[in-house]
Design an enzyme around this catalytic site. Structure first.
Site, PDB file in Angstrom:
ATOM      1  N   ARG A   1      42.287  32.624  53.595  1.00 13.38           N
ATOM      2  CA  ARG A   1      40.979  33.068  54.097  1.00 13.38           C
ATOM      3  C   ARG A   1      40.133  33.651  52.957  1.00 13.38           C
ATOM      4  O   ARG A   1      38.919  33.428  52.891  1.00 13.38           O
ATOM      5  CB  ARG A   1      41.181  34.108  55.218  1.00 13.38           C
ATOM      6  CG  ARG A   1      39.901  34.571  55.845  1.00 13.38           C
ATOM      7  CD  ARG A   1      40.125  35.376  57.138  1.00 13.38           C
ATOM      8  NE  ARG A   1      38.911  36.087  57.508  1.00 13.38           N
ATOM      9  CZ  ARG A   1      38.781  37.416  57.498  1.00 13.38           C
ATOM     10  NH1 ARG A   1      39.806  38.193  57.160  1.00 13.38           N
ATOM     11  NH2 ARG A   1      37.639  37.977  57.825  1.00 13.38           N
TER      12      ARG A   1
ATOM     13  N   HIS B   1      36.508  32.232  51.987  1.00 15.24           N
ATOM     14  CA  HIS B   1      35.296  33.066  52.057  1.00 15.24           C
ATOM     15  C   HIS B   1      34.666  33.282  50.677  1.00 15.24           C
ATOM     16  O   HIS B   1      33.460  33.477  50.573  1.00 15.24           O
ATOM     17  CB  HIS B   1      35.606  34.407  52.721  1.00 15.24           C
ATOM     18  CG  HIS B   1      35.684  34.327  54.208  1.00 15.24           C
ATOM     19  ND1 HIS B   1      35.339  35.339  55.045  1.00 15.24           N
ATOM     20  CD2 HIS B   1      36.060  33.317  55.021  1.00 15.24           C
ATOM     21  CE1 HIS B   1      35.507  34.969  56.310  1.00 15.24           C
ATOM     22  NE2 HIS B   1      35.959  33.740  56.319  1.00 15.24           N
TER      23      HIS B   1
ATOM     24  N   HIS C   1      43.339  27.061  60.740  1.00 17.10           N
ATOM     25  CA  HIS C   1      43.621  28.051  61.783  1.00 17.10           C
ATOM     26  C   HIS C   1      44.999  27.863  62.412  1.00 17.10           C
ATOM     27  O   HIS C   1      45.344  28.576  63.351  1.00 17.10           O
ATOM     28  CB  HIS C   1      42.506  28.040  62.843  1.00 17.10           C
ATOM     29  CG  HIS C   1      41.281  28.785  62.406  1.00 17.10           C
ATOM     30  ND1 HIS C   1      40.105  28.813  63.098  1.00 17.10           N
ATOM     31  CD2 HIS C   1      41.068  29.558  61.297  1.00 17.10           C
ATOM     32  CE1 HIS C   1      39.211  29.561  62.459  1.00 17.10           C
ATOM     33  NE2 HIS C   1      39.771  30.007  61.353  1.00 17.10           N
TER      34      HIS C   1
ATOM     35  N   TRP D   1      46.865  31.646  66.575  1.00 11.45           N
ATOM     36  CA  TRP D   1      46.465  30.394  67.237  1.00 11.45           C
ATOM     37  C   TRP D   1      47.666  29.630  67.808  1.00 11.45           C
ATOM     38  O   TRP D   1      47.517  28.758  68.632  1.00 11.45           O
ATOM     39  CB  TRP D   1      45.715  29.494  66.252  1.00 11.45           C
ATOM     40  CG  TRP D   1      44.306  29.912  65.975  1.00 11.45           C
ATOM     41  CD1 TRP D   1      43.190  29.464  66.619  1.00 11.45           C
ATOM     42  CD2 TRP D   1      43.830  30.822  64.973  1.00 11.45           C
ATOM     43  NE1 TRP D   1      42.059  30.048  66.095  1.00 11.45           N
ATOM     44  CE2 TRP D   1      42.427  30.888  65.071  1.00 11.45           C
ATOM     45  CE3 TRP D   1      44.453  31.615  63.996  1.00 11.45           C
ATOM     46  CZ2 TRP D   1      41.633  31.685  64.252  1.00 11.45           C
ATOM     47  CZ3 TRP D   1      43.668  32.407  63.177  1.00 11.45           C
ATOM     48  CH2 TRP D   1      42.283  32.442  63.300  1.00 11.45           C
TER      49      TRP D   1
HETATM   50  C1  HEM Z   1      34.222  27.296  62.285  1.00  9.39           C
HETATM   51  C2  HEM Z   1      34.494  27.911  61.209  1.00  9.39           C
HETATM   52  C3  HEM Z   1      35.329  29.161  61.154  1.00  9.39           C
HETATM   53  C4  HEM Z   1      35.227  30.307  61.861  1.00  9.39           C
HETATM   54  C5  HEM Z   1      34.173  30.662  62.882  1.00  9.39           C
HETATM   55  C6  HEM Z   1      36.320  31.162  61.464  1.00  9.39           C
HETATM   56  C7  HEM Z   1      36.551  32.431  61.950  1.00  9.39           C
HETATM   57  C8  HEM Z   1      37.698  33.183  61.721  1.00  9.39           C
HETATM   58  C9  HEM Z   1      37.991  34.456  62.266  1.00  9.39           C
HETATM   59  C10 HEM Z   1      37.082  35.252  63.209  1.00  9.39           C
HETATM   60  C11 HEM Z   1      39.195  34.848  61.822  1.00  9.39           C
HETATM   61  C12 HEM Z   1      39.947  36.153  62.137  1.00  9.39           C
HETATM   62  C13 HEM Z   1      39.845  37.160  60.989  1.00  9.39           C
HETATM   63  C14 HEM Z   1      40.656  38.393  61.296  1.00  9.39           C
HETATM   64  O1  HEM Z   1      40.391  39.042  62.303  1.00  9.39           O
HETATM   65  O2  HEM Z   1      41.544  38.734  60.501  1.00  9.39           O
HETATM   66  C15 HEM Z   1      39.682  33.811  60.969  1.00  9.39           C
HETATM   67  C16 HEM Z   1      40.906  33.827  60.355  1.00  9.39           C
HETATM   68  C17 HEM Z   1      41.346  32.850  59.499  1.00  9.39           C
HETATM   69  N1  HEM Z   1      40.608  31.789  59.054  1.00  9.39           N
HETATM   70 FE1  HEM Z   1      38.855  31.131  59.825  1.00  9.39          FE
HETATM   71  N2  HEM Z   1      37.050  30.523  60.521  1.00  9.39           N
HETATM   72  C18 HEM Z   1      36.471  29.308  60.297  1.00  9.39           C
HETATM   73  C19 HEM Z   1      36.881  28.378  59.375  1.00  9.39           C
HETATM   74  C20 HEM Z   1      37.961  28.518  58.545  1.00  9.39           C
HETATM   75  C21 HEM Z   1      38.259  27.668  57.438  1.00  9.39           C
HETATM   76  C22 HEM Z   1      37.383  26.495  56.975  1.00  9.39           C
HETATM   77  C23 HEM Z   1      39.416  28.118  56.893  1.00  9.39           C
HETATM   78  C24 HEM Z   1      40.173  27.611  55.687  1.00  9.39           C
HETATM   79  C25 HEM Z   1      40.056  26.410  55.188  1.00  9.39           C
HETATM   80  C26 HEM Z   1      39.851  29.257  57.658  1.00  9.39           C
HETATM   81  C27 HEM Z   1      40.999  29.969  57.459  1.00  9.39           C
HETATM   82  C28 HEM Z   1      41.381  31.092  58.180  1.00  9.39           C
HETATM   83  C29 HEM Z   1      42.693  31.708  58.081  1.00  9.39           C
HETATM   84  C30 HEM Z   1      43.872  31.222  57.254  1.00  9.39           C
HETATM   85  C31 HEM Z   1      42.655  32.823  58.921  1.00  9.39           C
HETATM   86  C32 HEM Z   1      43.793  33.821  59.181  1.00  9.39           C
HETATM   87  C33 HEM Z   1      43.669  35.028  58.279  1.00  9.39           C
HETATM   88  C34 HEM Z   1      44.739  36.063  58.498  1.00  9.39           C
HETATM   89  O3  HEM Z   1      45.749  35.794  59.133  1.00  9.39           O
HETATM   90  O4  HEM Z   1      44.567  37.172  57.989  1.00  9.39           O
HETATM   91  N3  HEM Z   1      38.913  29.495  58.629  1.00  9.39           N
HETATM   92  N4  HEM Z   1      38.754  32.817  60.918  1.00  9.39           N
END
Ligand code: HEM
Length: 361
Positions: free
Chosen positions: A119, A123, A246, A262
């Site tokens: 993430r 970002h 995700h 997820w």
């Molecule tokens: C539609 C686009 C996306 C939205 C709206 C979105 C939104 C989110 C949100 C709200 C979280 C939770 C953050 C938290 O509370 O810790 C999250 C986690 C995460 N996102 Fe996304 N995301 C998007 C696209 C992506 C993309 C493109 C990637 C990587 C290529 C990604 C990788 C991750 C990962 C690995 C987590 C887990 C982080 C953790 O476990 O701490 N996301 N995302």
């Protein structure tokens, strides 16, 4: 200082090897050039050289020549080091291994920092705007306020702090390279595809921070998701592949406000985001928090409103179905799209090599 003394370092600097050679030969050879060298290194008055050569004077000369040789060697070495760009002085395979060693921690989340590293890399890179050619991972501006404090980046300080000791260990790596490489390690070490990666990003200061709002808002739908990713230069297939990340990690109420993982294996990179999205029944979660979905049978897994858009939007859905039935195609597409994401807006040095890191055993 005498003029003799000043000449010597210059002579030695120009020809360190031969100076050393002369020094080695000096005791045996009493040629005039050898004598000149010995004299040149002496701090004695010239008239002392007109005296018959003594053992003591010879030893002093030899030591002098040796010292100058060493000095010259050091000078050339450090000059060469100074002219080498910082990014070339780093052994990235070693950095990869050291990041991999930081992943596991049974007291953190589901036992791995991999998801939050992915993430962070996303970002750091996903702020890119292809029209203005601003943002992206090149400057690592995500570490500076106000960007570090944008709502979308909540919780990423955890990942940056975990990586900081490596920035101290490898002083020549840029933050941009470190954060993006951490994303590669996260994907690969958790069982995902190989992601090719190049070094050479240079860091920027806080004045290069991007404005808030460049990252997607999880509460919105397909139009918004397209606006955000088209701005970076991605198409529908690439967007659908990227969101498959995700499969990893979870949402945290104290970061984004959303809650839960997820799927049941958040520390393994799989195509489960797609299979869960299509095969499970998702219902709105009954709680005081922001609108999100949970699986009807257990309520243990979640989907964001933006995730659900990939199921309901017909063009996205084509790819979701493809990736749900074909993990290899997902891995190939994800690998290409993620590598592209990490390079958005980066002007790499012409001779920057492309790495394909081996995963650790
Ligand atoms: C539609 C686009 C996306 C939205 C709206 C979105 C939104 C989110 C949100 C709200 C979280 C939770 C953050 C938290 O509370 O810790 C999250 C986690 C995460 N996102 Fe996304 N995301 C998007 C696209 C992506 C993309 C493109 C990637 C990587 C290529 C990604 C990788 C991750 C990962 C690995 C987590 C887990 C982080 C953790 O476990 O701490 N996301 N995302």
């Amino acid at each position: 200082m005498s003029s003799t003394l000043r000449t010597v370092p210059r002579l030695a600097l120009r020809a360190p090897a031969s100076a050393k050679l002369s020094a080695l030969r000096l005791p045996a050879a009493s040629t005039s050039s050898a004598r000149t060298l010995a004299r040149a290194y002496s701090s004695q008055q010239q008239r002392q050289y007109q005296l018959p050569r003594t053992r003591k004077a010879g030893t002093g000369g030899i030591l002098g020549v040796l010292a100058a040789g060493a000095l010259a060697g050091w000078y050339f070495y450090s000059k060469q080091q100074d002219e080498t760009p910082a990014w070339k002085k780093v052994n990235y395979q070693n950095v990869y291994k050291d990041i991999a060693d930081l992943l596991e921690d049974e007291n953190y989340d589901d036992g791995s920092y991999g998801p939050v590293f992915v993430r962070l890399a996303w970002h750091a890179s996903g702020t890119y705007d292809k029209k203005t050619r601003t943002g992206g991972s090149a400057g690592a501006t995500i570490r500076h306020a106000p960007e570090s404090e944008h709502g979308a980046n909540a919780g990423l300080d955890v990942a940056r702090r975990r990586l900081e000791p490596l920035k101290q260990k490898y002083r020549n790596i840029s933050y941009g390279d470190l954060y993006t490489l951490a994303g590669v390690v996260g994907v690969q070490e958790l069982g995902g595809p190989t992601v090719q990666w190049r070094p050479g990003r240079s860091d920027k200061q806080a004045d290069a921070c991007t404005p808030d709002g460049r990252l997607p808002d999880a509460a919105q739908g397909a139009d918004h998701v397209r606006d955000i990713f088209y701005r970076m230069g991605f198409d529908d297939r690439e967007i659908a592949a990227l969101v498959g990340a995700h499969a990893l990690g979870r949402c945290h109420t104290y970061r984004s406000g959303f809650d839960g993982p997820w799927n049941a294996s958040p520390t393994v990179f799989t195509n489960f985001f797609y299979t869960e999205l299509l095969e499970n029944t998702w219902v709105p979660k009954k709680w005081d928090g922001p609108k999100q979905f949970v699986d009807k049978p257990t309520g243990a897994f979640m989907m964001l409103p933006a995730d659900m858009a990939f199921k309901t939007d017909p063009r996205f859905r084509t790819y979701i179905e493809l990736y749900a039935r074909d993990q290899d195609t997902f891995f190939n597409d994800f690998s290409a799209a993620f590598a592209k994401l990490l390079e958005l807006g980066v002007k790499f040095p012409e001779d920057a090599p492309t790495y394909r890191f081996k995963t650790l055993d």
